[in-house]
Design an enzyme around this catalytic site. Structure first.
Site, PDB file in Angstrom:
ATOM      1  N   TYR A 152       0.890  -1.315  -0.135  1.00 38.06           N
ATOM      2  CA  TYR A 152       0.066   0.030   0.136  1.00 38.06           C
ATOM      3  C   TYR A 152       0.958   1.187  -0.023  1.00 38.06           C
ATOM      4  O   TYR A 152       0.562   2.100  -0.779  1.00 38.06           O
ATOM      5  CB  TYR A 152      -0.743  -0.309   1.289  1.00 38.06           C
ATOM      6  CG  TYR A 152      -1.691   1.001   1.241  1.00 38.06           C
ATOM      7  CD1 TYR A 152      -2.789   1.113   0.500  1.00 38.06           C
ATOM      8  CD2 TYR A 152      -1.659   2.041   2.392  1.00 38.06           C
ATOM      9  CE1 TYR A 152      -3.995   1.985   0.608  1.00 38.06           C
ATOM     10  CE2 TYR A 152      -2.591   2.962   2.355  1.00 38.06           C
ATOM     11  CZ  TYR A 152      -3.918   3.159   1.610  1.00 38.06           C
ATOM     12  OH  TYR A 152      -4.712   4.127   1.726  1.00 38.06           O
ATOM     13  N   LYS A 156       0.979   4.257  -2.892  1.00 42.17           N
ATOM     14  CA  LYS A 156       0.584   5.543  -2.334  1.00 42.17           C
ATOM     15  C   LYS A 156       2.106   6.580  -2.721  1.00 42.17           C
ATOM     16  O   LYS A 156       1.763   7.768  -3.181  1.00 42.17           O
ATOM     17  CB  LYS A 156       0.136   5.665  -1.089  1.00 42.17           C
ATOM     18  CG  LYS A 156      -1.067   5.071  -0.794  1.00 42.17           C
ATOM     19  CD  LYS A 156      -2.219   5.479  -1.782  1.00 42.17           C
ATOM     20  CE  LYS A 156      -3.743   4.843  -1.631  1.00 42.17           C
ATOM     21  NZ  LYS A 156      -4.647   5.372  -2.167  1.00 42.17           N
TER      22      LYS A 156
HETATM   23  P1  NAP Z   1     -13.472   2.196   1.124  1.00 33.85           P
HETATM   24  O1  NAP Z   1     -14.405   2.474   1.931  1.00 33.85           O
HETATM   25  O2  NAP Z   1     -12.942   0.798   1.005  1.00 33.85           O
HETATM   26  O3  NAP Z   1     -13.900   2.316  -0.448  1.00 33.85           O
HETATM   27  C1  NAP Z   1     -13.093   2.042  -1.559  1.00 33.85           C
HETATM   28  C2  NAP Z   1     -13.928   2.523  -2.855  1.00 33.85           C
HETATM   29  O4  NAP Z   1     -12.985   1.862  -3.929  1.00 33.85           O
HETATM   30  C3  NAP Z   1     -15.132   1.510  -3.103  1.00 33.85           C
HETATM   31  O5  NAP Z   1     -16.094   2.118  -3.534  1.00 33.85           O
HETATM   32  C4  NAP Z   1     -14.567   0.495  -3.985  1.00 33.85           C
HETATM   33  O6  NAP Z   1     -15.666  -0.076  -4.428  1.00 33.85           O
HETATM   34  C5  NAP Z   1     -13.690   1.283  -4.680  1.00 33.85           C
HETATM   35  N1  NAP Z   1     -12.808   0.213  -5.479  1.00 33.85           N
HETATM   36  C6  NAP Z   1     -12.044  -0.614  -4.958  1.00 33.85           C
HETATM   37  N2  NAP Z   1     -11.299  -1.256  -6.072  1.00 33.85           N
HETATM   38  C7  NAP Z   1     -11.926  -0.820  -7.101  1.00 33.85           C
HETATM   39  C8  NAP Z   1     -11.472  -1.080  -8.495  1.00 33.85           C
HETATM   40  N3  NAP Z   1     -10.444  -1.875  -8.928  1.00 33.85           N
HETATM   41  N4  NAP Z   1     -12.121  -0.304  -9.536  1.00 33.85           N
HETATM   42  C9  NAP Z   1     -13.128   0.550  -9.230  1.00 33.85           C
HETATM   43  N5  NAP Z   1     -13.141   0.726  -7.673  1.00 33.85           N
HETATM   44  C10 NAP Z   1     -12.490   0.135  -6.792  1.00 33.85           C
HETATM   45  O7  NAP Z   1     -12.004   2.930   1.215  1.00 33.85           O
HETATM   46  P2  NAP Z   1     -11.924   4.629   1.508  1.00 33.85           P
HETATM   47  O8  NAP Z   1     -11.623   4.369   3.057  1.00 33.85           O
HETATM   48  O9  NAP Z   1     -13.103   5.229   1.215  1.00 33.85           O
HETATM   49  O10 NAP Z   1     -10.883   5.077   0.559  1.00 33.85           O
HETATM   50  C11 NAP Z   1     -10.783   5.786  -0.431  1.00 33.85           C
HETATM   51  C12 NAP Z   1      -9.370   6.167  -0.754  1.00 33.85           C
HETATM   52  O11 NAP Z   1      -8.853   6.978   0.344  1.00 33.85           O
HETATM   53  C13 NAP Z   1      -8.496   4.949  -1.233  1.00 33.85           C
HETATM   54  O12 NAP Z   1      -7.629   5.444  -2.165  1.00 33.85           O
HETATM   55  C14 NAP Z   1      -7.721   4.958   0.164  1.00 33.85           C
HETATM   56  O13 NAP Z   1      -6.399   4.092  -0.422  1.00 33.85           O
HETATM   57  C15 NAP Z   1      -7.427   6.382   0.356  1.00 33.85           C
HETATM   58  N6  NAP Z   1      -7.168   6.518   1.842  1.00 33.85           N
HETATM   59  C16 NAP Z   1      -7.920   6.099   2.998  1.00 33.85           C
HETATM   60  C17 NAP Z   1      -7.773   6.266   4.349  1.00 33.85           C
HETATM   61  C18 NAP Z   1      -8.582   5.823   5.309  1.00 33.85           C
HETATM   62  O14 NAP Z   1      -8.076   6.046   6.552  1.00 33.85           O
HETATM   63  N7  NAP Z   1      -9.845   5.277   5.163  1.00 33.85           N
HETATM   64  C19 NAP Z   1      -6.552   6.663   4.497  1.00 33.85           C
HETATM   65  C20 NAP Z   1      -5.740   7.409   3.458  1.00 33.85           C
HETATM   66  C21 NAP Z   1      -6.121   7.110   2.131  1.00 33.85           C
HETATM   67  P3  NAP Z   1     -16.092  -1.618  -4.316  1.00 33.85           P
HETATM   68  O15 NAP Z   1     -16.864  -1.634  -2.997  1.00 33.85           O
HETATM   69  O16 NAP Z   1     -16.720  -2.119  -5.647  1.00 33.85           O
HETATM   70  O17 NAP Z   1     -15.077  -2.488  -4.332  1.00 33.85           O
END
Ligand code: NAP
Length: 244
Positions: A152, A156
């Site tokens: 990861y 990133k």
């Molecule tokens: P999340 O709740 O797991 O949501 C992820 C989203 O991405 C879901 O809509 C998922 O759809 C979609 N997705 C995953 N694989 C995909 C693919 N191959 N093609 C198209 N869509 C896909 O995650 P989140 O926490 O909202 O994270 C969103 C972003 O923020 C990510 O890039 C993550 O790395 C980043 N981020 C998150 C955090 C945190 O603490 N939460 C911190 C830093 C960065 P499906 O349900 O259909 O798989």
């Protein structure tokens, strides 16, 4: 004519909140999702209640051909893409000694190659329009590293290098390319952590709380707006002061 925003991985979590927030700003919205489920209907209801156009396109961002079709469908419907938010992301956490090649590869393929795939298909339209914004969701982990997340963190960190390089390539075309680096944000991605771990993390953050998807969406809104028209190639931390 409204501006058009394409947000990847927007069926829930941070992506969904970004889509709703941009709809409130008057953008016509195209959301991408990967798996067919009920969630996208709730996103549709929320976006349509803001009186803007809504389009949902199923595509796996890690598959180049699917992203070609994704961008084609958005342009066929809306005629342009003013803003791309590369948000789709996954985790497959484990320490390197236990990590399978597939765990490494899949995270790179979705998070980093996915960002390349969608951007590559959107950029010709922005170049032609001589205008555009690209905002990618990185992570503080891509800057500081994190045990159990070599895959990861590498993805990133890759997004950050990609962002800075592309920002230099397309600045002369008035296309601004930035990233945001969230810390710990309350979504399904972090819900998997045990409560004690979440409490410990919150205690270690100077602002003493995990972030919300809205905290991230607010900064994306700023980076999409005219107020940020002199900012490109930057990575804005949204982490309650965790990393400084
Ligand atoms: P999340 O709740 O797991 O949501 C992820 C989203 O991405 C879901 O809509 C998922 O759809 C979609 N997705 C995953 N694989 C995909 C693919 N191959 N093609 C198209 N869509 C896909 O995650 P989140 O926490 O909202 O994270 C969103 C972003 O923020 C990510 O890039 C993550 O790395 C980043 N981020 C998150 C955090 C945190 O603490 N939460 C911190 C830093 C960065 P499906 O349900 O259909 O798989």
């Amino acid at each position: 004519m409204n501006k058009v925003a394409l947000i990847t991985g927007a069926s829930r979590g941070i992506g969904k909140q970004i889509a709703v927030t941009l709809a409130e700003e008057g953008y016509d919205i195209a959301v991408n999702y990967r798996n067919e489920n009920e969630e996208i209907k709730y996103v549709e209801e929320q976006i349509k209640s803001k009186n803007v156009k809504f389009l949902a396109v199923k595509a796996d961002v890690s598959v180049f051909e699917e992203t070609e079709d994704l961008v084609k469908e958005v342009v066929e419907n809306y005629g342009k893409v003013d803003l791309l938010v590369n948000n789709a992301g996954i985790t497959r956490d484990t320490i390197l000694i236990r990590m399978k090649k597939e765990d490494f590869q899949s995270v790179i393929d979705v998070n980093l190659v996915g960002t390349f795939n969608v951007t590559k298909n959107v950029i010709p339209y922005m170049m032609k329009a001589r205008s555009g914004r690209i905002i990618s969701i990185a992570s503080v982990v891509g800057i500081a590293g994190n045990a159990g997340q070599t895959n990861y963190a590498a993805s990133k960190a890759g997004i950050i290098g990609f962002t800075k390089s592309l920002a230099k390539e397309v600045a002369s075309r008035n296309i601004l390319v930035n990233a945001v680096a969230p810390g710990f944000i309350q979504t399904a991605m972090t819900d998997v952590l045990k409560d004690e771990i979440k409490e410990d993390i919150a205690k270690s953050i100077p602002l003493k709380r995990m972030g919300t998807p809205q905290d991230v969406a607010n900064v994306v809104k700023f980076l999409a707006s005219e107020d940020s028209s002199y900012i490109t190639g930057q990575v804005i931390h949204i982490d309650g002061g965790m990393l400084m």
